[in-house]
Enzyme design. Sequence first.
Site, PDB file in Angstrom:
ATOM      1  N   GLN A 154      -4.015  74.511  -0.119  1.00 17.88           N
ATOM      2  CA  GLN A 154      -3.043  73.801   0.707  1.00 17.88           C
ATOM      3  C   GLN A 154      -2.044  74.828   1.214  1.00 17.88           C
ATOM      4  O   GLN A 154      -1.231  75.340   0.461  1.00 17.88           O
ATOM      5  CB  GLN A 154      -2.341  72.693  -0.080  1.00 17.88           C
ATOM      6  CG  GLN A 154      -1.205  72.015   0.661  1.00 17.88           C
ATOM      7  CD  GLN A 154      -1.609  71.464   2.018  1.00 17.88           C
ATOM      8  OE1 GLN A 154      -2.686  70.901   2.168  1.00 17.88           O
ATOM      9  NE2 GLN A 154      -0.756  71.649   3.010  1.00 17.88           N
ATOM     10  N   GLN A 156       0.149  74.608   4.146  1.00 16.03           N
ATOM     11  CA  GLN A 156       1.426  74.207   4.748  1.00 16.03           C
ATOM     12  C   GLN A 156       2.471  73.991   3.661  1.00 16.03           C
ATOM     13  O   GLN A 156       2.168  73.371   2.629  1.00 16.03           O
ATOM     14  CB  GLN A 156       1.231  72.904   5.544  1.00 16.03           C
ATOM     15  CG  GLN A 156       2.378  72.570   6.466  1.00 16.03           C
ATOM     16  CD  GLN A 156       2.158  71.262   7.204  1.00 16.03           C
ATOM     17  OE1 GLN A 156       1.722  70.265   6.632  1.00 16.03           O
ATOM     18  NE2 GLN A 156       2.444  71.248   8.492  1.00 16.03           N
ATOM     19  N   PRO A 281      -2.207  66.818  -2.732  1.00 14.16           N
ATOM     20  CA  PRO A 281      -0.810  66.372  -2.696  1.00 14.16           C
ATOM     21  C   PRO A 281      -0.394  65.561  -1.481  1.00 14.16           C
ATOM     22  O   PRO A 281       0.699  64.998  -1.475  1.00 14.16           O
ATOM     23  CB  PRO A 281      -0.033  67.695  -2.748  1.00 14.16           C
ATOM     24  CG  PRO A 281      -0.943  68.698  -2.128  1.00 14.16           C
ATOM     25  CD  PRO A 281      -2.325  68.275  -2.546  1.00 14.16           C
ATOM     26  N   GLY A 283      -1.513  62.790   1.963  1.00 11.32           N
ATOM     27  CA  GLY A 283      -2.492  61.822   2.437  1.00 11.32           C
ATOM     28  C   GLY A 283      -3.615  62.537   3.153  1.00 11.32           C
ATOM     29  O   GLY A 283      -4.801  62.281   2.923  1.00 11.32           O
ATOM     30  N   GLY A 284      -3.224  63.452   4.019  1.00 10.95           N
ATOM     31  CA  GLY A 284      -4.206  64.246   4.743  1.00 10.95           C
ATOM     32  C   GLY A 284      -3.573  65.546   5.198  1.00 10.95           C
ATOM     33  O   GLY A 284      -2.353  65.694   5.236  1.00 10.95           O
ATOM     34  N   MET A 285      -4.409  66.524   5.516  1.00  7.87           N
ATOM     35  CA  MET A 285      -3.951  67.789   6.077  1.00  7.87           C
ATOM     36  C   MET A 285      -4.859  68.128   7.247  1.00  7.87           C
ATOM     37  O   MET A 285      -6.087  68.168   7.104  1.00  7.87           O
ATOM     38  CB  MET A 285      -3.981  68.898   5.019  1.00  7.87           C
ATOM     39  CG  MET A 285      -3.480  70.248   5.543  1.00  7.87           C
ATOM     40  SD  MET A 285      -1.761  70.177   6.088  1.00  7.87           S
ATOM     41  CE  MET A 285      -1.770  71.442   7.367  1.00  7.87           C
ATOM     42  N   GLU A 286      -4.245  68.400   8.391  1.00 11.45           N
ATOM     43  CA  GLU A 286      -4.948  68.470   9.667  1.00 11.45           C
ATOM     44  C   GLU A 286      -5.656  69.786   9.921  1.00 11.45           C
ATOM     45  O   GLU A 286      -5.672  70.283  11.059  1.00 11.45           O
ATOM     46  CB  GLU A 286      -3.946  68.209  10.799  1.00 11.45           C
ATOM     47  CG  GLU A 286      -2.828  69.250  10.960  1.00 11.45           C
ATOM     48  CD  GLU A 286      -1.591  69.001  10.132  1.00 11.45           C
ATOM     49  OE1 GLU A 286      -0.549  69.599  10.420  1.00 11.45           O
ATOM     50  OE2 GLU A 286      -1.662  68.175   9.190  1.00 11.45           O
ATOM     51  N   HIS A 310      -3.961  59.793  12.417  1.00 12.55           N
ATOM     52  CA  HIS A 310      -2.831  60.736  12.397  1.00 12.55           C
ATOM     53  C   HIS A 310      -3.339  62.182  12.383  1.00 12.55           C
ATOM     54  O   HIS A 310      -2.888  63.018  13.189  1.00 12.55           O
ATOM     55  CB  HIS A 310      -1.964  60.466  11.169  1.00 12.55           C
ATOM     56  CG  HIS A 310      -0.764  61.362  11.073  1.00 12.55           C
ATOM     57  ND1 HIS A 310       0.459  61.023  11.589  1.00 12.55           N
ATOM     58  CD2 HIS A 310      -0.602  62.602  10.520  1.00 12.55           C
ATOM     59  CE1 HIS A 310       1.326  61.997  11.371  1.00 12.55           C
ATOM     60  NE2 HIS A 310       0.700  62.961  10.709  1.00 12.55           N
ATOM     61  N   GLU A 311      -4.272  62.481  11.494  1.00 12.22           N
ATOM     62  CA  GLU A 311      -4.771  63.854  11.399  1.00 12.22           C
ATOM     63  C   GLU A 311      -5.554  64.242  12.656  1.00 12.22           C
ATOM     64  O   GLU A 311      -5.501  65.397  13.100  1.00 12.22           O
ATOM     65  CB  GLU A 311      -5.631  64.032  10.150  1.00 12.22           C
ATOM     66  CG  GLU A 311      -4.959  63.620   8.841  1.00 12.22           C
ATOM     67  CD  GLU A 311      -3.582  64.215   8.630  1.00 12.22           C
ATOM     68  OE1 GLU A 311      -3.307  65.312   9.163  1.00 12.22           O
ATOM     69  OE2 GLU A 311      -2.765  63.586   7.939  1.00 12.22           O
ATOM     70  N   HIS A 314      -3.230  65.327  15.350  1.00 13.25           N
ATOM     71  CA  HIS A 314      -2.777  66.704  15.170  1.00 13.25           C
ATOM     72  C   HIS A 314      -3.661  67.706  15.920  1.00 13.25           C
ATOM     73  O   HIS A 314      -3.235  68.850  16.139  1.00 13.25           O
ATOM     74  CB  HIS A 314      -2.763  67.067  13.687  1.00 13.25           C
ATOM     75  CG  HIS A 314      -1.452  66.810  13.013  1.00 13.25           C
ATOM     76  ND1 HIS A 314      -0.264  67.355  13.450  1.00 13.25           N
ATOM     77  CD2 HIS A 314      -1.143  66.069  11.910  1.00 13.25           C
ATOM     78  CE1 HIS A 314       0.722  66.973  12.656  1.00 13.25           C
ATOM     79  NE2 HIS A 314       0.219  66.183  11.713  1.00 13.25           N
ATOM     80  N   GLU A 333       5.134  66.709  14.127  1.00  8.63           N
ATOM     81  CA  GLU A 333       4.940  65.400  13.491  1.00  8.63           C
ATOM     82  C   GLU A 333       5.421  64.214  14.330  1.00  8.63           C
ATOM     83  O   GLU A 333       4.798  63.153  14.302  1.00  8.63           O
ATOM     84  CB  GLU A 333       5.606  65.386  12.123  1.00  8.63           C
ATOM     85  CG  GLU A 333       4.990  66.352  11.124  1.00  8.63           C
ATOM     86  CD  GLU A 333       3.522  66.037  10.821  1.00  8.63           C
ATOM     87  OE1 GLU A 333       3.026  64.960  11.191  1.00  8.63           O
ATOM     88  OE2 GLU A 333       2.869  66.893  10.192  1.00  8.63           O
ATOM     89  N   ASP A 390       9.743  72.845   3.229  1.00  5.81           N
ATOM     90  CA  ASP A 390       9.387  71.509   2.754  1.00  5.81           C
ATOM     91  C   ASP A 390      10.572  70.549   2.829  1.00  5.81           C
ATOM     92  O   ASP A 390      10.389  69.329   2.885  1.00  5.81           O
ATOM     93  CB  ASP A 390       8.881  71.569   1.303  1.00  5.81           C
ATOM     94  CG  ASP A 390       7.393  71.861   1.231  1.00  5.81           C
ATOM     95  OD1 ASP A 390       6.792  72.108   2.294  1.00  5.81           O
ATOM     96  OD2 ASP A 390       6.839  71.857   0.127  1.00  5.81           O
ATOM     97  N   TYR A 398       8.990  62.832  11.282  1.00  5.95           N
ATOM     98  CA  TYR A 398       7.907  61.916  11.613  1.00  5.95           C
ATOM     99  C   TYR A 398       8.411  60.712  12.414  1.00  5.95           C
ATOM    100  O   TYR A 398       7.962  60.466  13.536  1.00  5.95           O
ATOM    101  CB  TYR A 398       7.232  61.408  10.340  1.00  5.95           C
ATOM    102  CG  TYR A 398       6.404  62.426   9.594  1.00  5.95           C
ATOM    103  CD1 TYR A 398       5.014  62.389   9.645  1.00  5.95           C
ATOM    104  CD2 TYR A 398       7.000  63.411   8.814  1.00  5.95           C
ATOM    105  CE1 TYR A 398       4.244  63.307   8.947  1.00  5.95           C
ATOM    106  CE2 TYR A 398       6.244  64.337   8.113  1.00  5.95           C
ATOM    107  CZ  TYR A 398       4.866  64.283   8.184  1.00  5.95           C
ATOM    108  OH  TYR A 398       4.106  65.203   7.494  1.00  5.95           O
ATOM    109  N   ARG A 570      -0.920  62.380  -4.998  1.00  2.00           N
ATOM    110  CA  ARG A 570      -0.352  62.302  -3.647  1.00  2.00           C
ATOM    111  C   ARG A 570       1.171  62.267  -3.746  1.00  2.00           C
ATOM    112  O   ARG A 570       1.752  61.350  -4.313  1.00  2.00           O
ATOM    113  CB  ARG A 570      -0.883  61.061  -2.942  1.00  2.00           C
ATOM    114  CG  ARG A 570      -0.526  60.981  -1.477  1.00  2.00           C
ATOM    115  CD  ARG A 570      -1.215  59.798  -0.829  1.00  2.00           C
ATOM    116  NE  ARG A 570      -0.843  59.656   0.572  1.00  2.00           N
ATOM    117  CZ  ARG A 570      -1.296  58.695   1.380  1.00  2.00           C
ATOM    118  NH1 ARG A 570      -2.156  57.803   0.901  1.00  2.00           N
ATOM    119  NH2 ARG A 570      -0.893  58.627   2.633  1.00  2.00           N
TER     120      ARG A 570
END
Length: 617
Positions: A154, A156, A281, A283-286, A310-311, A314, A333, A390, A398, A570
């Site tokens: 991960q 980002q 961690p 919901g999703g990562m694009e 959403h992803e 992106h 976002e 972060d 968002y 998550r």
Amino acid sequence: MKKTLIIALSTLFIVSNCAEKKEEQKMQTYVNEPHSYAKPNEAVITHLNLDIDVDFDKKIISGTATYDIRNNNATEIVLDTKHLNIINVQADGKGTPFKLGEIDEQLGRPLTITINEGTQKISVLYKTTDKTEALQWLSAQQTADKTHPFLFTQGQAILTRTWIPIQDSPQIRVTYNATVKVPKDLMAVMSAENPKAKTADGVYNFKMQQPISAYLIALAVGDIEYKAISDRTGVYAEKSLINKAHTEFSDMEKMVVAAENLYGAYDWDQFDVIVLPPSFPFGGMENPRLTFATPTIIAGDKSLTTLIAHELAHSWSGNLVTNATWDDFWLNEGFTVYFEIRIMEALYGKERANMLALIGRQDLDDVLKTLKDSPNDTKLKLDLDGRNPDDGMNSIAYDKGYLFLRTLEETVGRKRFDVFLKAYFKEHAFSTTNTEDFVAYLNKNLLEKHNISFNTKEWIYSPGIPTNQSIIQSDAFENVENTLKAFINTNTIDAQSTNDWTPHEWVHFVRNFPETITVEQMETLDNTFNFTNSTNSYITMVWYEQAVTHNYHGQEVDAKIAEFLTTVGRRWYVTTIFKAYKKSDRVEEALEIYKKARPNYHSVTANTIDELLGYKE
């Protein structure tokens, strides 16, 4: 025209266009970036060739990162690193001096490499360590099938530097190739062109031809399979989940088509999703070409697949046009939430889109209350110098970003706004931008062009929400609110009247319990609708939050909450519930659960809960 002539002209156009893009990249001036040690205006990486081994026994990635660089007569180039073991460095194939600077808790250590004015290539031999934050090594027991270990990254916001020495700023884009060696019974996939089956020797080769920011370089390794949905969409998952995931995400191709109809061609060739273990961690990562997703969105009824939309969004806002710095995170976002809701409206209708928008609006109100003592953090354009990026990854970027764009759309008209956005994505494709450049583009190409006044600066640079905000309404949610009021007043509810409710209506129902709701009323609702054992993770999360807040507990409820917090990593979900424990002065109880849950969490989640609960190992 003859086919050969058409092909020749097309090729000439592509070559010419690529040359123009390269010239633009060559002339780019980079802005000051507080979250990277790199000095890209002096020397900048342009292409990565990664050759690594993944060792599950030692929990180490080791190998070489080789870069093509653009050198502006520099005598050194600076990379970002954090908790990496740097073994050797070369410049143009020969050993060269290098130095690691002092450690910074957030930024890591600068790796300064000596080069000369003609240097065009550098390579770094390195190993990760047990402090590498981007990597999560999972045992077989922590996976769905419980037969083989799993690894995912991960990156980002600034964690790619913890597994690759790199210039870890979103404004620096690179293409990459990778050779990844893994155990023979596992498959490796990346944010690149991917295999559809395991190799015999455990060696995988990857290519990402489009330039991307470092935080989007991603790797997952596990006992996974692939199942296509269309020629350009499909899912990866462990064997026990592959069919469920395939069914749940079967609308992916329709989503891509809907997105293309709105804002132009999908420029990444393939859009696949990999379902990771529950410790992921987010919901999703694009990650381009391969979205990473949590299994918590598999609800059995496609009700949580807005995350996939959403992803996908992106792929335009974030991946195609990227925020130059993390102070400009809303550009990634806010646009993506706006685009996501437009996709959902196109596929499932305006009512569902408005329900999603209203849930986001409630999230925004909650965050505004939380940040009442730090109003500067409610601005869209942030100042995160000296802070972890972060800190800016919340509902302001968002949902305030979305509300700004929705209000802007309603002011100028949807038709004009769509034309503007389509041109914006096309003209800025494969580049980065900042808030100031976007505002200038907005003024020139939309507002001034049509002689429209709009309080853009107030929306972006002032705290809170301006008065000229879009008012979002939902008939379905009004009915839900009336049902809840009637229950609170009478202690009875007609279960049949809720038979057709969507999960979003149930979320709205549960999260809007009044402070005066009693334990007896909570018990009545639980006996009627079995919320404690809901199979929808979103409903489960808001119900557990309310259960903790209103002291509704017992052996079954407490056990279920502890199980949820221990198995699901998550960050949004677990943070919400642990905040409820803290608000209810039940921190000691929360800490007992957290001590057992923490080994299952990715560092991104663990760091957040450590701070929230004051936990120290």
